[in-house]
Design a protein around this motif. Sequence first.
Motif, PDB file in Angstrom:
ATOM      1  N   GLY A 141       0.820  -1.211   0.000  1.00 27.63           N
ATOM      2  CA  GLY A 141       0.000   0.000   0.000  1.00 27.63           C
ATOM      3  C   GLY A 141       0.852   1.259   0.000  1.00 27.63           C
ATOM      4  N   PHE A 142       1.929   1.251   0.781  1.00 28.81           N
ATOM      5  CA  PHE A 142       2.820   2.412   0.838  1.00 28.81           C
ATOM      6  C   PHE A 142       3.472   2.668  -0.522  1.00 28.81           C
ATOM      7  N   ALA A 143       3.921   1.598  -1.166  1.00 25.38           N
ATOM      8  CA  ALA A 143       4.537   1.746  -2.488  1.00 25.38           C
ATOM      9  C   ALA A 143       3.542   2.310  -3.497  1.00 25.38           C
ATOM     10  N   THR A 144       2.281   1.881  -3.392  1.00 26.99           N
ATOM     11  CA  THR A 144       1.245   2.384  -4.301  1.00 26.99           C
ATOM     12  C   THR A 144       0.965   3.856  -4.041  1.00 26.99           C
ATOM     13  N   LEU A 145       0.919   4.239  -2.748  1.00 29.69           N
ATOM     14  CA  LEU A 145       0.691   5.647  -2.397  1.00 29.69           C
ATOM     15  C   LEU A 145       1.844   6.517  -2.883  1.00 29.69           C
ATOM     16  N   ARG A 146       3.069   6.041  -2.722  1.00 32.10           N
ATOM     17  CA  ARG A 146       4.229   6.801  -3.189  1.00 32.10           C
ATOM     18  C   ARG A 146       4.180   6.995  -4.707  1.00 32.10           C
ATOM     19  N   GLN A 147       3.747   5.970  -5.415  1.00 27.02           N
ATOM     20  CA  GLN A 147       3.595   6.064  -6.873  1.00 27.02           C
ATOM     21  C   GLN A 147       2.532   7.102  -7.227  1.00 27.02           C
ATOM     22  N   PHE A 148       1.420   7.107  -6.475  1.00 24.73           N
ATOM     23  CA  PHE A 148       0.359   8.098  -6.675  1.00 24.73           C
ATOM     24  C   PHE A 148       0.898   9.512  -6.446  1.00 24.73           C
ATOM     25  N   LYS A 149       1.658   9.676  -5.345  1.00 24.25           N
ATOM     26  CA  LYS A 149       2.211  11.001  -5.007  1.00 24.25           C
ATOM     27  C   LYS A 149       3.153  11.494  -6.101  1.00 24.25           C
ATOM     28  N   GLU A 150       3.993  10.611  -6.626  1.00 24.82           N
ATOM     29  CA  GLU A 150       4.936  11.018  -7.669  1.00 24.82           C
ATOM     30  C   GLU A 150       4.209  11.477  -8.934  1.00 24.82           C
ATOM     31  N   ARG A 151       3.072  10.865  -9.187  1.00 23.99           N
ATOM     32  CA  ARG A 151       2.319  11.225 -10.397  1.00 23.99           C
ATOM     33  C   ARG A 151       1.424  12.456 -10.186  1.00 23.99           C
ATOM     34  N   GLU A 152       0.732  12.513  -9.021  1.00 24.42           N
ATOM     35  CA  GLU A 152      -0.265  13.558  -8.791  1.00 24.42           C
ATOM     36  C   GLU A 152       0.278  14.759  -8.022  1.00 24.42           C
ATOM     37  N   GLY A 153       1.398  14.560  -7.307  1.00 20.52           N
ATOM     38  CA  GLY A 153       1.984  15.669  -6.563  1.00 20.52           C
ATOM     39  C   GLY A 153       1.427  15.838  -5.164  1.00 20.52           C
ATOM     40  N   HIS A 154       0.545  14.946  -4.718  1.00 23.78           N
ATOM     41  CA  HIS A 154      -0.033  15.028  -3.369  1.00 23.78           C
ATOM     42  C   HIS A 154      -0.506  13.647  -2.936  1.00 23.78           C
ATOM     43  N   CYS A 155      -0.902  13.550  -1.654  1.00 23.30           N
ATOM     44  CA  CYS A 155      -1.372  12.266  -1.107  1.00 23.30           C
ATOM     45  C   CYS A 155      -2.851  12.311  -0.744  1.00 23.30           C
ATOM     46  N   LEU A 156      -3.585  13.279  -1.280  1.00 24.57           N
ATOM     47  CA  LEU A 156      -5.013  13.416  -0.974  1.00 24.57           C
ATOM     48  C   LEU A 156      -5.803  12.497  -1.903  1.00 24.57           C
ATOM     49  N   VAL A 157      -5.884  11.242  -1.513  1.00 23.24           N
ATOM     50  CA  VAL A 157      -6.554  10.228  -2.325  1.00 23.24           C
ATOM     51  C   VAL A 157      -8.031  10.189  -1.953  1.00 23.24           C
ATOM     52  N   GLN A 158      -8.904  10.198  -2.950  1.00 18.71           N
ATOM     53  CA  GLN A 158     -10.341  10.126  -2.684  1.00 18.71           C
ATOM     54  C   GLN A 158     -10.703   8.757  -2.080  1.00 18.71           C
ATOM     55  N   ALA A 159     -11.733   8.739  -1.265  1.00 23.41           N
ATOM     56  CA  ALA A 159     -12.078   7.559  -0.462  1.00 23.41           C
ATOM     57  C   ALA A 159     -12.311   6.304  -1.299  1.00 23.41           C
ATOM     58  N   LEU A 160     -12.911   6.434  -2.467  1.00 20.72           N
ATOM     59  CA  LEU A 160     -13.249   5.266  -3.284  1.00 20.72           C
ATOM     60  C   LEU A 160     -12.253   5.020  -4.409  1.00 20.72           C
ATOM     61  N   TYR A 161     -11.157   5.766  -4.398  1.00 19.50           N
ATOM     62  CA  TYR A 161     -10.197   5.652  -5.513  1.00 19.50           C
ATOM     63  C   TYR A 161      -9.437   4.331  -5.469  1.00 19.50           C
ATOM     64  N   LYS A 162      -9.271   3.726  -6.657  1.00 16.34           N
ATOM     65  CA  LYS A 162      -8.495   2.491  -6.788  1.00 16.34           C
ATOM     66  C   LYS A 162      -7.327   2.735  -7.735  1.00 16.34           C
ATOM     67  N   GLU A 163      -6.156   2.285  -7.322  1.00 16.19           N
ATOM     68  CA  GLU A 163      -4.954   2.342  -8.167  1.00 16.19           C
ATOM     69  C   GLU A 163      -4.731   0.919  -8.678  1.00 16.19           C
ATOM     70  N   GLY A 164      -5.141   0.663  -9.903  1.00 17.59           N
ATOM     71  CA  GLY A 164      -5.120  -0.699 -10.412  1.00 17.59           C
ATOM     72  C   GLY A 164      -6.116  -1.531  -9.620  1.00 17.59           C
ATOM     73  N   ASP A 165      -5.651  -2.638  -9.043  1.00 16.79           N
ATOM     74  CA  ASP A 165      -6.512  -3.486  -8.220  1.00 16.79           C
ATOM     75  C   ASP A 165      -6.457  -3.098  -6.747  1.00 16.79           C
ATOM     76  N   HIS A 166      -5.660  -2.086  -6.425  1.00 16.28           N
ATOM     77  CA  HIS A 166      -5.443  -1.714  -5.021  1.00 16.28           C
ATOM     78  C   HIS A 166      -6.428  -0.620  -4.603  1.00 16.28           C
ATOM     79  N   ARG A 167      -7.179  -0.859  -3.513  1.00 17.53           N
ATOM     80  CA  ARG A 167      -8.118   0.147  -2.983  1.00 17.53           C
ATOM     81  C   ARG A 167      -7.323   1.185  -2.191  1.00 17.53           C
ATOM     82  N   LEU A 168      -6.694   2.092  -2.915  1.00 14.86           N
ATOM     83  CA  LEU A 168      -5.777   3.026  -2.275  1.00 14.86           C
ATOM     84  C   LEU A 168      -6.504   3.998  -1.362  1.00 14.86           C
ATOM     85  N   GLY A 169      -7.655   4.518  -1.792  1.00 14.81           N
ATOM     86  CA  GLY A 169      -8.402   5.462  -0.961  1.00 14.81           C
ATOM     87  C   GLY A 169      -8.795   4.854   0.369  1.00 14.81           C
TER      88      GLY A 169
END
Length: 246
Positions: A141-169
């Motif tokens: 999960g941490f690796a997925t969040l870090r990947q999200f941050k590198e792409r989006e520039g922040h860690c404010l993930v929406q509650a229902l957001y999924k990164e691939g198969d991972h329920r990141l939000g």
Amino acid sequence: FDAIADVLNALQEHDEELIDIIRELKQDKGEGKPFNPKRLLEKVEFLGPQVGLDELVHSIAVEITDRLGVSWDEWYGLLAKFKAREGHCLVSDRHKEDGRLLGSWASNQRTKKDTLSPERIKRLDEIGFVWDVLEHNWEEGFATLRQFKEREGHCLVQALYKEGDHRLGQGVNVQRRDKDTLTPERIQRLEEIGFVWEPHTQQWEEGFAALARFKEREGHCLVKKNHKEDGYDANLGVWVGKQRAN
């Protein structure tokens, strides 16, 4: 056959090669591979009538494997089969492989790790067995969040957001909820990538900072409904309206 099995069991105690042969046959059975007793038949010779002897030899070789082999090796073969198909060893608790509860067996290996032989631990490690599922899931999960941050520039993930198969939000919300039970190391790692513990507070502060810039420039706080302020991703006019409404 019981007398034969007793003799062969005694022979096993003095023949490491025979032990390895039986182990491999049991593992192959777990993996669903064709039964090939060639190496076993180099150790055990069958004497009897020629009619139907091949079938008899095959049957007795299977019986030797089942009687002398350790069930652990067959279970290991089932796990290796699962890994070859799925690409990982994270078997769900209720998963059945060839009708057998492989998930329960995998859980038992984790529970009994302290009593497993070094050889069995090594064999499990070689196919990527996960000993601590919770730790593995957190790191993933941490690796997925870090990947999200590198792409989006922040860690404010929406509650229902999924990164691939991972329920990141969902995972991000769990970290906020369980902050008091997280280790200092995990808290530090999250904060190093800009994790937001209080998203509503942060969003309010960002809106207030944008309004302050607007006031400094325009001399008032009467922001039009659809106004967007540079450096503020949301609509400042909507933010101001919410402050009045709330």
